[in-house]
Design a protein around this motif. Structure first.
Motif, PDB file in Angstrom:
ATOM      1  N   ALA A  14      -1.505  -3.272  -2.386  1.00 25.45           N
ATOM      2  CA  ALA A  14      -1.328  -1.818  -2.448  1.00 25.45           C
ATOM      3  C   ALA A  14      -0.261  -1.374  -1.453  1.00 25.45           C
ATOM      4  O   ALA A  14       0.593  -0.535  -1.768  1.00 25.45           O
ATOM      5  N   ALA A  15      -0.286  -1.934  -0.246  1.00 20.70           N
ATOM      6  CA  ALA A  15       0.717  -1.593   0.762  1.00 20.70           C
ATOM      7  C   ALA A  15       2.106  -2.041   0.318  1.00 20.70           C
ATOM      8  O   ALA A  15       3.093  -1.325   0.522  1.00 20.70           O
ATOM      9  N   LEU A  16       2.189  -3.197  -0.314  1.00 15.97           N
ATOM     10  CA  LEU A  16       3.466  -3.699  -0.815  1.00 15.97           C
ATOM     11  C   LEU A  16       4.018  -2.779  -1.898  1.00 15.97           C
ATOM     12  O   LEU A  16       5.216  -2.474  -1.912  1.00 15.97           O
ATOM     13  N   ALA A  17       3.161  -2.321  -2.785  1.00 17.15           N
ATOM     14  CA  ALA A  17       3.602  -1.400  -3.839  1.00 17.15           C
ATOM     15  C   ALA A  17       4.164  -0.115  -3.231  1.00 17.15           C
ATOM     16  O   ALA A  17       5.168   0.420  -3.710  1.00 17.15           O
ATOM     17  N   ALA A  18       3.545   0.360  -2.167  1.00 17.23           N
ATOM     18  CA  ALA A  18       4.039   1.568  -1.504  1.00 17.23           C
ATOM     19  C   ALA A  18       5.378   1.303  -0.822  1.00 17.23           C
ATOM     20  O   ALA A  18       6.289   2.142  -0.864  1.00 17.23           O
ATOM     21  N   LYS A  19       5.524   0.139  -0.198  1.00 21.59           N
ATOM     22  CA  LYS A  19       6.799  -0.210   0.451  1.00 21.59           C
ATOM     23  C   LYS A  19       7.927  -0.258  -0.575  1.00 21.59           C
ATOM     24  O   LYS A  19       9.053   0.109  -0.279  1.00 21.59           O
ATOM     25  N   ARG A  20       7.617  -0.701  -1.772  1.00 20.37           N
ATOM     26  CA  ARG A  20       8.630  -0.824  -2.826  1.00 20.37           C
ATOM     27  C   ARG A  20       8.841   0.483  -3.583  1.00 20.37           C
ATOM     28  O   ARG A  20       9.685   0.559  -4.468  1.00 20.37           O
ATOM     29  N   GLY A  21       8.073   1.508  -3.270  1.00 20.39           N
ATOM     30  CA  GLY A  21       8.222   2.797  -3.926  1.00 20.39           C
ATOM     31  C   GLY A  21       7.506   2.904  -5.256  1.00 20.39           C
ATOM     32  O   GLY A  21       7.694   3.864  -5.995  1.00 20.39           O
ATOM     33  N   GLU A  22       6.655   1.940  -5.579  1.00 20.42           N
ATOM     34  CA  GLU A  22       5.910   1.946  -6.834  1.00 20.42           C
ATOM     35  C   GLU A  22       4.646   2.800  -6.730  1.00 20.42           C
ATOM     36  O   GLU A  22       4.026   3.110  -7.744  1.00 20.42           O
ATOM     37  N   LYS A  23       4.272   3.136  -5.519  1.00 22.10           N
ATOM     38  CA  LYS A  23       3.075   3.927  -5.260  1.00 22.10           C
ATOM     39  C   LYS A  23       3.385   4.816  -4.051  1.00 22.10           C
ATOM     40  O   LYS A  23       4.171   4.436  -3.190  1.00 22.10           O
ATOM     41  N   LYS A  24       2.771   5.984  -3.987  1.00 21.26           N
ATOM     42  CA  LYS A  24       3.003   6.889  -2.867  1.00 21.26           C
ATOM     43  C   LYS A  24       2.258   6.394  -1.626  1.00 21.26           C
ATOM     44  O   LYS A  24       1.078   6.044  -1.702  1.00 21.26           O
ATOM     45  N   ALA A  25       2.945   6.366  -0.497  1.00 19.97           N
ATOM     46  CA  ALA A  25       2.325   5.933   0.754  1.00 19.97           C
ATOM     47  C   ALA A  25       1.177   6.857   1.143  1.00 19.97           C
ATOM     48  O   ALA A  25       0.207   6.417   1.772  1.00 19.97           O
ATOM     49  N   SER A  26       1.249   8.115   0.758  1.00 22.98           N
ATOM     50  CA  SER A  26       0.196   9.074   1.089  1.00 22.98           C
ATOM     51  C   SER A  26      -1.118   8.779   0.363  1.00 22.98           C
ATOM     52  O   SER A  26      -2.169   9.273   0.762  1.00 22.98           O
ATOM     53  N   GLU A  27      -1.066   7.948  -0.676  1.00 28.99           N
ATOM     54  CA  GLU A  27      -2.274   7.581  -1.426  1.00 28.99           C
ATOM     55  C   GLU A  27      -3.024   6.419  -0.783  1.00 28.99           C
ATOM     56  O   GLU A  27      -4.151   6.124  -1.176  1.00 28.99           O
ATOM     57  N   LEU A  28      -2.413   5.756   0.189  1.00 27.88           N
ATOM     58  CA  LEU A  28      -3.041   4.598   0.821  1.00 27.88           C
ATOM     59  C   LEU A  28      -4.151   5.026   1.769  1.00 27.88           C
ATOM     60  O   LEU A  28      -4.072   6.069   2.406  1.00 27.88           O
ATOM     61  N   GLU A  29      -5.180   4.181   1.869  1.00 31.66           N
ATOM     62  CA  GLU A  29      -6.303   4.432   2.767  1.00 31.66           C
ATOM     63  C   GLU A  29      -6.673   3.141   3.482  1.00 31.66           C
ATOM     64  O   GLU A  29      -6.393   2.044   3.007  1.00 31.66           O
ATOM     65  N   GLY A  30      -7.329   3.271   4.611  1.00 31.68           N
ATOM     66  CA  GLY A  30      -7.913   2.149   5.316  1.00 31.68           C
ATOM     67  C   GLY A  30      -6.935   1.041   5.655  1.00 31.68           C
ATOM     68  O   GLY A  30      -5.866   1.274   6.220  1.00 31.68           O
ATOM     69  N   ALA A  31      -7.311  -0.188   5.309  1.00 33.51           N
ATOM     70  CA  ALA A  31      -6.517  -1.363   5.653  1.00 33.51           C
ATOM     71  C   ALA A  31      -5.135  -1.323   5.017  1.00 33.51           C
ATOM     72  O   ALA A  31      -4.155  -1.739   5.646  1.00 33.51           O
ATOM     73  N   ALA A  32      -5.033  -0.816   3.801  1.00 32.11           N
ATOM     74  CA  ALA A  32      -3.734  -0.754   3.129  1.00 32.11           C
ATOM     75  C   ALA A  32      -2.769   0.140   3.900  1.00 32.11           C
ATOM     76  O   ALA A  32      -1.595  -0.186   4.068  1.00 32.11           O
ATOM     77  N   LYS A  33      -3.265   1.262   4.411  1.00 29.27           N
ATOM     78  CA  LYS A  33      -2.419   2.179   5.185  1.00 29.27           C
ATOM     79  C   LYS A  33      -1.978   1.513   6.492  1.00 29.27           C
ATOM     80  O   LYS A  33      -0.827   1.612   6.893  1.00 29.27           O
ATOM     81  N   SER A  34      -2.895   0.836   7.139  1.00 29.09           N
ATOM     82  CA  SER A  34      -2.575   0.137   8.387  1.00 29.09           C
ATOM     83  C   SER A  34      -1.544  -0.963   8.147  1.00 29.09           C
ATOM     84  O   SER A  34      -0.599  -1.120   8.923  1.00 29.09           O
ATOM     85  N   MET A  35      -1.722  -1.711   7.066  1.00 28.06           N
ATOM     86  CA  MET A  35      -0.763  -2.774   6.728  1.00 28.06           C
ATOM     87  C   MET A  35       0.610  -2.193   6.407  1.00 28.06           C
ATOM     88  O   MET A  35       1.628  -2.745   6.803  1.00 28.06           O
ATOM     89  N   TYR A  36       0.631  -1.080   5.691  1.00 28.31           N
ATOM     90  CA  TYR A  36       1.890  -0.423   5.333  1.00 28.31           C
ATOM     91  C   TYR A  36       2.668  -0.059   6.593  1.00 28.31           C
ATOM     92  O   TYR A  36       3.882  -0.242   6.662  1.00 28.31           O
ATOM     93  N   ASP A  37       1.959   0.457   7.596  1.00 22.82           N
ATOM     94  CA  ASP A  37       2.594   0.902   8.829  1.00 22.82           C
ATOM     95  C   ASP A  37       3.041  -0.249   9.723  1.00 22.82           C
ATOM     96  O   ASP A  37       4.040  -0.135  10.423  1.00 22.82           O
TER      97      ASP A  37
END
Length: 62
Positions: A14-37
């Motif tokens: 999920a974090a990877l999808a947000a990094k690539r712009g396939e998903k909105k970073a604002s939709e991430l929660e919990g571990a995925a948000k932490s990994m994204y950051d």
């Protein structure tokens, strides 16, 4: 670094999808948000791309 559990692998995906712009970073929660950051796209790809076979759903050591 490969994921230790299926849940960790899914969060990395999920974090990877947000990094690539396939998903909105604002939709991430919990571990995925932490990994994204905190992780690079390359690190997330390595964690998300490993095989799921034989991995527990959750890592009891986490």
């Amino acid at each position: 670094m490969p994921a230790k559990s299926q849940a960790q692998q899914m969060a990395a995906g999920a974090a990877l999808a947000a990094k690539r712009g396939e998903k909105k970073a604002s939709e991430l929660e919990g571990a995925a948000k932490s990994m994204y950051d905190s992780m690079s796209e390359e690190e997330l790809e390595a964690m998300a791309s490993a095989q799921q076979k034989g991995k527990p759903e959750h890592d009891s050591n986490a």
